[in-house]
Design a protein around this motif. Structure first.
Motif, PDB file in Angstrom:
ATOM      1  N   LEU A  71       0.827  -1.210   0.000  1.00  0.00           N
ATOM      2  CA  LEU A  71       0.000   0.000   0.000  1.00  0.00           C
ATOM      3  C   LEU A  71       0.864   1.264   0.000  1.00  0.00           C
ATOM      4  O   LEU A  71       0.343   2.380   0.011  1.00  0.00           O
ATOM      5  CB  LEU A  71      -0.898   0.022   1.250  1.00  0.00           C
ATOM      6  N   ASP A  72       2.179   1.084   0.018  1.00  0.00           N
ATOM      7  CA  ASP A  72       3.113   2.198   0.120  1.00  0.00           C
ATOM      8  C   ASP A  72       3.655   2.512  -1.281  1.00  0.00           C
ATOM      9  O   ASP A  72       4.385   1.709  -1.870  1.00  0.00           O
ATOM     10  CB  ASP A  72       4.244   1.796   1.083  1.00  0.00           C
ATOM     11  N   ASP A  83       7.073   1.163  -5.914  1.00  0.00           N
ATOM     12  CA  ASP A  83       7.818   1.627  -7.098  1.00  0.00           C
ATOM     13  C   ASP A  83       9.289   1.213  -7.006  1.00  0.00           C
ATOM     14  O   ASP A  83       9.866   0.696  -7.974  1.00  0.00           O
ATOM     15  CB  ASP A  83       7.719   3.152  -7.222  1.00  0.00           C
ATOM     16  N   GLU A  84       9.874   1.431  -5.838  1.00  0.00           N
ATOM     17  CA  GLU A  84      11.298   1.102  -5.681  1.00  0.00           C
ATOM     18  C   GLU A  84      11.528  -0.408  -5.788  1.00  0.00           C
ATOM     19  O   GLU A  84      12.518  -0.859  -6.363  1.00  0.00           O
ATOM     20  CB  GLU A  84      11.814   1.630  -4.339  1.00  0.00           C
ATOM     21  N   TYR A  85      10.598  -1.172  -5.238  1.00  0.00           N
ATOM     22  CA  TYR A  85      10.733  -2.635  -5.282  1.00  0.00           C
ATOM     23  C   TYR A  85      10.692  -3.142  -6.729  1.00  0.00           C
ATOM     24  O   TYR A  85      11.549  -3.925  -7.151  1.00  0.00           O
ATOM     25  CB  TYR A  85       9.618  -3.274  -4.449  1.00  0.00           C
ATOM     26  N   VAL A  86       9.712  -2.681  -7.476  1.00  0.00           N
ATOM     27  CA  VAL A  86       9.583  -3.170  -8.859  1.00  0.00           C
ATOM     28  C   VAL A  86      10.787  -2.714  -9.685  1.00  0.00           C
ATOM     29  O   VAL A  86      11.338  -3.490 -10.492  1.00  0.00           O
ATOM     30  CB  VAL A  86       8.237  -2.726  -9.473  1.00  0.00           C
ATOM     31  N   THR A 124      -3.952  -0.663  -3.591  1.00  0.00           N
ATOM     32  CA  THR A 124      -2.856  -1.607  -3.833  1.00  0.00           C
ATOM     33  C   THR A 124      -2.816  -2.079  -5.281  1.00  0.00           C
ATOM     34  O   THR A 124      -1.745  -2.180  -5.887  1.00  0.00           O
ATOM     35  CB  THR A 124      -2.893  -2.789  -2.834  1.00  0.00           C
ATOM     36  N   HIS A 125      -3.989  -2.330  -5.862  1.00  0.00           N
ATOM     37  CA  HIS A 125      -3.959  -2.773  -7.266  1.00  0.00           C
ATOM     38  C   HIS A 125      -3.485  -1.651  -8.184  1.00  0.00           C
ATOM     39  O   HIS A 125      -2.771  -1.892  -9.158  1.00  0.00           O
ATOM     40  CB  HIS A 125      -5.329  -3.311  -7.694  1.00  0.00           C
ATOM     41  N   PHE A 126      -3.881  -0.423  -7.863  1.00  0.00           N
ATOM     42  CA  PHE A 126      -3.388   0.712  -8.646  1.00  0.00           C
ATOM     43  C   PHE A 126      -1.861   0.778  -8.562  1.00  0.00           C
ATOM     44  O   PHE A 126      -1.167   0.873  -9.584  1.00  0.00           O
ATOM     45  CB  PHE A 126      -4.003   2.026  -8.130  1.00  0.00           C
ATOM     46  N   ALA A 160       3.194   0.268 -11.279  1.00  0.00           N
ATOM     47  CA  ALA A 160       4.648   0.027 -11.193  1.00  0.00           C
ATOM     48  C   ALA A 160       5.092  -1.005 -12.234  1.00  0.00           C
ATOM     49  O   ALA A 160       6.126  -0.829 -12.894  1.00  0.00           O
ATOM     50  CB  ALA A 160       5.010  -0.442  -9.783  1.00  0.00           C
ATOM     51  N   ALA A 161       4.316  -2.068 -12.394  1.00  0.00           N
ATOM     52  CA  ALA A 161       4.674  -3.108 -13.377  1.00  0.00           C
ATOM     53  C   ALA A 161       4.495  -2.589 -14.795  1.00  0.00           C
ATOM     54  O   ALA A 161       5.340  -2.814 -15.675  1.00  0.00           O
ATOM     55  CB  ALA A 161       3.823  -4.353 -13.157  1.00  0.00           C
ATOM     56  N   ALA A 162       3.382  -1.875 -15.016  1.00  0.00           N
ATOM     57  CA  ALA A 162       3.053  -1.434 -16.380  1.00  0.00           C
ATOM     58  C   ALA A 162       4.102  -0.469 -16.927  1.00  0.00           C
ATOM     59  O   ALA A 162       4.371  -0.463 -18.130  1.00  0.00           O
ATOM     60  CB  ALA A 162       1.673  -0.783 -16.392  1.00  0.00           C
ATOM     61  N   ARG A 163       4.709   0.309 -16.059  1.00  0.00           N
ATOM     62  CA  ARG A 163       5.737   1.251 -16.529  1.00  0.00           C
ATOM     63  C   ARG A 163       6.895   0.505 -17.202  1.00  0.00           C
ATOM     64  O   ARG A 163       7.508   1.015 -18.137  1.00  0.00           O
ATOM     65  CB  ARG A 163       6.254   2.088 -15.353  1.00  0.00           C
TER      66      ARG A 163
END
Ligand SMILES: NC(=O)c1ccc[n+]([C@@H]2O[C@H](COP(=O)([O-])OP(=O)(O)OC[C@H]3O[C@@H](n4cnc5c(N)ncnc54)[C@H](OP(=O)(O)O)[C@@H]3O)[C@@H](O)[C@H]2O)c1
Length: 249
Positions: free
Chosen positions: A64-65, A70-73, A117-119, A124-127
């Motif tokens: 949720l963060d 973003d940093e993880y992906v 969370t889904h957003f 992050a993945a879609a980028r």
């Protein structure tokens, strides 16, 4: 193997559904990145995968963060070179009470949690996926006209996830990205042993199916692996119904 050379991120991988999906993806050759809140739960799944010859990494991430996701992906892509599959299976902290008793905060909890969370995990993945021109985003749902009394905002959240699925399938299809949800009428093995009336709930889940049996965790993993694979390249913007007929389409 269905997922050879694929990189998958699974959020909520320490839970029963997330664990089953992680094991199935790894068995089919994917390199799996397991994210969740509790390290011990993630390590248990990862150890099992590694002992069967699979490749798994774990990370404690709050899905949720915004910054953490973003940093993880970005870190996964830096390490593995790509992200092919993103499957968010975190729980939504739902409070299930009748409408006339539930507070507005408790009602909104699963809805805002699921949407947020889904957003975050999809964006992050879609980028990264848009740049490669391929990818698969999966969610676990259970929408449809059927519902039960006293679910608070839980079923509303599941229905809303299908709204996200339609919107993002439309938006991301041009980049070769598929969006699919899986739905069950309940997976008995995923119910905690401590839940009151567990046996009666399981009997109820089984009785409402047409096949007199419900999906197992292995079924969830097997179908998820197929849907995430290139064998399912024609499937997007839809739900895959693994409810054994409990949810009639
Ligand atoms: N099981 C079913 O039959 C069924 C049916 C329909 C829909 N679903 C949905 O499918 C999803 C998975 O089900 P499940 O039974 O495996 O759920 P679960 O047992 O509640 O497990 C979910 C996992 O998500 C993790 N998590 C929760 N919040 C998180 C956050 N903010 N960041 C990262 N990880 C987080 C939890 O970690 P901790 O344990 O450390 O808190 C837990 O390991 C849920 O959304 C559920 O509502 C399940």
């Amino acid at each position: 193997m269905l997922l050879e050379n694929k990189v998958a991120v699974i959020y909520g991988a320490g839970g029963p559904i997330g664990g089953a999906v992680s094991r199935a993806f790894a068995r089919e050759g994917a390199r799996v990145f397991l994210a969740g809140r509790t390290k011990a739960k993630l390590d248990k799944v990862a150890d099992e995968i590694r002992s069967n010859g699979g490749v798994a990494d774990t990370a404690v991430i709050d899905a949720l963060d915004e910054r953490a996701v973003d940093e993880y992906v970005n870190a996964v892509v830096a390490q593995a070179g790509q992200i092919d599959i993103s499957f968010n299976l975190i729980s939504y902290g739902d409070v299930q009470e009748p409408l006339i008793e539930i507070s507005v905060e408790d009602f909104l909890q699963p809805i805002t949690t699921a949407m947020r969370t889904h957003f975050l995990t999809t964006r992050a993945a879609a980028r990264h996926m848009t740049r490669r021109g391929s990818g698969v985003i999966l969610a676990f749902g259970g929408d449809g006209p059927q519902t039960l009394r006293g679910l608070g905002g839980f079923k509303v959240a599941l229905d809303a996830i299908e709204g996200l699925r339609r919107q993002w399938a439309c938006e991301l299809g041009q980049y070769g990205i598929r969006i699919v949800t899986l739905k069950t009428g309940g997976v008995p093995e995923s119910l905690p042993d401590t839940i009151p009336g567990r046996e009666a709930i399981i009997a109820d889940i089984q009785q409402t199916t047409l096949l007199n049996r419900a999906a197992t965790l292995a079924d969830v993993g097997n179908v998820a692996a197929f849907v995430a694979s290139d064998q399912a390249r024609t499937i997007t913007a839809t739900e895959v119904n693994i409810s054994c007929g409990a949810l009639m389409d």
